[in-house]
Design a protein around this motif. Structure first.
Motif, PDB file in Angstrom:
ATOM      1  N   ASN B   7      14.767  -0.147  -7.812  1.00  0.00           N
ATOM      2  CA  ASN B   7      13.772   0.916  -7.749  1.00  0.00           C
ATOM      3  C   ASN B   7      12.375   0.328  -7.744  1.00  0.00           C
ATOM      4  O   ASN B   7      12.156  -0.745  -8.318  1.00  0.00           O
ATOM      5  N   PRO B   8      11.490   0.990  -7.031  1.00  0.00           N
ATOM      6  CA  PRO B   8      11.748   2.188  -6.227  1.00  0.00           C
ATOM      7  C   PRO B   8      12.447   1.841  -4.909  1.00  0.00           C
ATOM      8  O   PRO B   8      12.501   0.678  -4.532  1.00  0.00           O
ATOM      9  N   LEU B  11       8.183   2.258  -1.322  1.00  0.00           N
ATOM     10  CA  LEU B  11       6.951   1.879  -1.997  1.00  0.00           C
ATOM     11  C   LEU B  11       5.845   1.753  -0.968  1.00  0.00           C
ATOM     12  O   LEU B  11       5.944   0.930  -0.049  1.00  0.00           O
ATOM     13  N   SER B  12       4.826   2.586  -1.132  1.00  0.00           N
ATOM     14  CA  SER B  12       3.668   2.513  -0.247  1.00  0.00           C
ATOM     15  C   SER B  12       2.485   2.025  -1.068  1.00  0.00           C
ATOM     16  O   SER B  12       2.131   2.630  -2.081  1.00  0.00           O
ATOM     17  N   MET B  13       1.933   0.908  -0.645  1.00  0.00           N
ATOM     18  CA  MET B  13       0.871   0.272  -1.419  1.00  0.00           C
ATOM     19  C   MET B  13      -0.368   0.107  -0.570  1.00  0.00           C
ATOM     20  O   MET B  13      -0.293   0.009   0.663  1.00  0.00           O
ATOM     21  N   TYR B  19       2.088  -4.603  -7.599  1.00  0.00           N
ATOM     22  CA  TYR B  19       3.199  -3.713  -7.934  1.00  0.00           C
ATOM     23  C   TYR B  19       4.431  -4.542  -8.232  1.00  0.00           C
ATOM     24  O   TYR B  19       4.499  -5.727  -7.901  1.00  0.00           O
ATOM     25  N   ILE B  21       8.818  -4.462  -8.195  1.00  0.00           N
ATOM     26  CA  ILE B  21      10.102  -3.883  -7.824  1.00  0.00           C
ATOM     27  C   ILE B  21      11.128  -4.336  -8.863  1.00  0.00           C
ATOM     28  O   ILE B  21      11.148  -5.511  -9.250  1.00  0.00           O
ATOM     29  N   SER B  84       4.775  -6.128   4.339  1.00  0.00           N
ATOM     30  CA  SER B  84       5.543  -4.933   4.680  1.00  0.00           C
ATOM     31  C   SER B  84       6.916  -5.328   5.218  1.00  0.00           C
ATOM     32  O   SER B  84       7.016  -6.074   6.196  1.00  0.00           O
ATOM     33  N   THR B 108      14.348  -1.968  -1.116  1.00  0.00           N
ATOM     34  CA  THR B 108      13.061  -1.299  -1.318  1.00  0.00           C
ATOM     35  C   THR B 108      12.243  -1.453  -0.053  1.00  0.00           C
ATOM     36  O   THR B 108      11.933  -2.585   0.350  1.00  0.00           O
ATOM     37  N   LEU B 110       9.019  -1.501   1.586  1.00  0.00           N
ATOM     38  CA  LEU B 110       7.623  -1.674   1.190  1.00  0.00           C
ATOM     39  C   LEU B 110       6.713  -1.529   2.398  1.00  0.00           C
ATOM     40  O   LEU B 110       6.902  -2.213   3.413  1.00  0.00           O
TER      41      LEU B 110
END
Lengths: 114, 114
Positions: B7-8, B11-13, B19, B21, B84, B108, B110
């Motif tokens: 999780n998550p 994930l949009s950063m 961040y 994971i 990404s 995840t 990203l």
């Protein structure tokens, strides 16, 4: 150095046709070999693994079979493809108990059953 | 049966942000791997974590393993667009003898936005 080869890269096959995907590893001996499938979405599902020639373990009952005719060759087959067999197929190898280098994946075969 | 939960899943950063994971697994194992997958591509090995307390860093990514908590983290520092991708954790377990196999989390996805 060790390399893993997987082919073909892309395949479009009609329903009911046979399938043969091949994976070979170079630069090592007695590898553990694996076939994974990644269906639409993202999860990776282990299909088969092999610890030696002729030794195949199946993880999921399905329309596919695997064979290991030589130490560094792993083949994924089907006699009659189903639409649900579509996906991204990945072959991988690991060096038995020594997992310092982890598991190395081939470049994959994208199979579309139409 | 070994279960691996990430999780998550999405994930949009923003670029420049940090961040983490998380990857939890259900049974005892001291070997955990992180992979990166770009769209349409195979899996690229990022980190191999082989013991409790292991920490590895490569560029803006740092991975750690706590085998007692059955938890691994992948920390992203000052994200850039090139990060990404989809990131997978995977846990290695034996079903006996040399029968080692890798079980994956769901991944995840990203996305790093400018």
């Amino acid at each position: 150095s060790q390399t893993i080869h997987q082919w073909p890269a892309t395949l479009v096959q009609p329903v009911g046709s046979p399938l043969s995907l091949e994976c070979t590893v170079e630069g090592t001996s007695n590898p553990n070999l694996y076939w994974y499938r990644q269906a639409a979405g993202r999860g990776l599902q282990l299909l088969f693994y092999s610890v030696g020639i002729g030794q195949i373990s199946s993880e999921v009952p399905q329309n596919l079979s695997a064979s290991r005719p030589q130490d560094r060759q792993f083949i994924l087959s089907s006699k009659k493809l189903l639409l649900s067999d579509s996906g991204f197929y990945l072959c991988a190898w690991s060096a038995r108990r020594d997992t310092v280098y982890g598991y190395t994946f081939g470049s994959g075969t994208r199979l579309t059953v139409v | 049966e070994l279960k691996v939960e990430q999780n998550p899943l999405f994930l949009s950063m923003q670029e420049g942000k940090n961040y983490t994971i998380y990857c939890n697994y259900s049974t005892t194992s001291d070997r955990l791997y992180w992979y990166r997958q770009d769209p349409g591509k195979s899996l690229e090995s990022l980190f191999v974590l082989l013991s409790n307390g292991a920490v590895k860093q490569e560029g803006r990514l740092m991975a750690s393993l706590d085998t007692k908590a059955r938890l691994s983290t992948l920390h992203i520092t000052a994200a850039v667009h090139d990060l990404s991708a989809t990131y997978f954790c995977a846990v290695d377990m034996s079903s006996g003898g040399s029968n080692y196999k890798l079980t994956f989390g769901k991944g995840t996805l990203l996305t790093v936005n400018p």
